[in-house]
Scaffold this active site. Structure first.
Site, mmCIF file in Angstrom:
data_model
loop_
_atom_site.group_PDB
_atom_site.id
_atom_site.type_symbol
_atom_site.label_atom_id
_atom_site.label_comp_id
_atom_site.label_asym_id
_atom_site.label_seq_id
_atom_site.Cartn_x
_atom_site.Cartn_y
_atom_site.Cartn_z
ATOM 1 C CG ASP A 32 -73.497 -30.389 -62.943
ATOM 2 O OD1 ASP A 32 -72.948 -29.201 -62.702
ATOM 3 O OD2 ASP A 32 -72.811 -31.572 -63.349
ATOM 4 C CB ILE A 33 -72.942 -33.700 -66.992
ATOM 5 C CG1 ILE A 33 -72.021 -34.662 -68.166
ATOM 6 C CG2 ILE A 33 -70.963 -33.382 -66.240
ATOM 7 C CD1 ILE A 33 -72.085 -34.947 -69.251
ATOM 8 C CG ASN A 88 -67.625 -23.028 -57.129
ATOM 9 O OD1 ASN A 88 -68.116 -22.530 -55.853
ATOM 10 N ND2 ASN A 88 -68.115 -24.133 -57.497
ATOM 11 C CD GLN A 95 -64.711 -19.958 -63.093
ATOM 12 O OE1 GLN A 95 -63.570 -19.540 -62.420
ATOM 13 N NE2 GLN A 95 -65.361 -20.320 -63.133
ATOM 14 C CG HIS A 101 -70.912 -22.164 -63.684
ATOM 15 N ND1 HIS A 101 -69.522 -21.611 -64.683
ATOM 16 C CD2 HIS A 101 -70.333 -23.345 -63.017
ATOM 17 C CE1 HIS A 101 -68.367 -22.663 -64.050
ATOM 18 N NE2 HIS A 101 -69.191 -23.546 -62.875
ATOM 19 C CG HIS A 103 -72.941 -25.062 -59.124
ATOM 20 N ND1 HIS A 103 -73.055 -26.259 -59.616
ATOM 21 C CD2 HIS A 103 -72.160 -24.338 -59.676
ATOM 22 C CE1 HIS A 103 -71.657 -26.423 -59.772
ATOM 23 N NE2 HIS A 103 -70.572 -25.465 -60.241
HETATM 24 P P1 AMP Z 1 -67.190 -25.487 -61.230
HETATM 25 O O1 AMP Z 1 -66.816 -26.126 -60.742
HETATM 26 O O2 AMP Z 1 -68.041 -24.170 -60.393
HETATM 27 O O3 AMP Z 1 -66.584 -25.420 -62.488
HETATM 28 O O4 AMP Z 1 -68.316 -26.343 -61.645
HETATM 29 C C1 AMP Z 1 -68.525 -26.813 -63.099
HETATM 30 C C2 AMP Z 1 -69.670 -27.507 -62.984
HETATM 31 O O5 AMP Z 1 -69.930 -27.746 -64.601
HETATM 32 C C3 AMP Z 1 -70.000 -29.822 -62.141
HETATM 33 O O6 AMP Z 1 -70.843 -29.493 -61.550
HETATM 34 C C4 AMP Z 1 -69.428 -29.908 -63.479
HETATM 35 O O7 AMP Z 1 -70.301 -31.647 -63.458
HETATM 36 C C5 AMP Z 1 -70.530 -29.416 -65.366
HETATM 37 N N1 AMP Z 1 -69.758 -29.749 -65.943
HETATM 38 C C6 AMP Z 1 -69.126 -29.913 -66.526
HETATM 39 N N2 AMP Z 1 -69.375 -30.344 -68.222
HETATM 40 C C7 AMP Z 1 -69.891 -30.472 -68.120
HETATM 41 C C8 AMP Z 1 -71.332 -30.697 -69.708
HETATM 42 N N3 AMP Z 1 -70.788 -30.889 -70.220
HETATM 43 N N4 AMP Z 1 -72.298 -30.701 -69.532
HETATM 44 C C9 AMP Z 1 -72.905 -30.831 -68.029
HETATM 45 N N5 AMP Z 1 -72.390 -30.199 -67.074
HETATM 46 C C10 AMP Z 1 -70.230 -30.078 -67.085
#
Ligand code: AMP
Ligand code: ZN
Length: 137
Positions: A32-33, A88, A95, A101, A103
């Site tokens: 995760d970024i 989520n 979400q 996805h 986590h």
């Molecule tokens: P959610 O809130 O469950 O939809 O989680 C989305 C997740 O994606 C968050 O934890 C972000 O930090 C992660 N995220 C968004 N863009 C990227 C990316 N380009 N590379 C890696 N993680 C990302």
């Protein structure tokens, strides 16, 4: 199937670089970024499904088996003390990327997050509990 403007479709296809820790024909697993802890990773389906409601059952089964294997692997390598698996669905549930996805969040004693990733507790009456139970069963 993929969606042209979906960032996770592009990451899953390797069109946008990512820190990939695992890949097979169904999933790519990336760091995760903006991680909650060191090692926070995301299991991303290679095909586009917006959420768990769209995900086929066999994909859901594979995702959970993969989550279990990675939880064990990451716990051993990272020497974390616990592990959250969170998923989520839709905006009211938090979400933000609308491509399925999961986590994978390694947890460390004193990592600065609340131990339980967190919700408020309602006080429901026995009648309300009974009503919900009847509707769902
Ligand atoms: P959610 O809130 O469950 O939809 O989680 C989305 C997740 O994606 C968050 O934890 C972000 O930090 C992660 N995220 C968004 N863009 C990227 C990316 N380009 N590379 C890696 N993680 C990302
Ligand atoms: Zn997508």
């Amino acid at each position: 199937m993929r969606e042209t403007d979906c960032i996770f479709c592009k990451i899953a296809a390797g069109e946008i670089p990512s820190k990939t820790i695992y890949e097979d024909e169904r999933f790519r697993v990336i760091l995760d970024i903006s991680p909650a802890t060191k090692g926070h990773a995301l299991i991303i389906s290679k095909e586009h499904y917006a959420n768990i409601y769209e995900l086929p059952e066999e994909m859901a089964a594979s995702a959970m088996v993969l989550a279990k294997k990675l939880a064990a692997h990451m716990t051993e390598i990272l020497q974390c003390d616990g592990f959250n698996i969170i998923q989520n669905n839709r905006e009211p549930a938090g979400q933000t990327v609308f491509h399925f996805h999961m986590h994978l969040i390694p947890r460390y004693k004193g990592d600065g997050n609340q131990e339980k990733i967190c919700w408020n507790h309602l006080e429901l009456s026995q009648e309300e509990l009974e009503d919900i139970c009847q509707k769902l069963s």
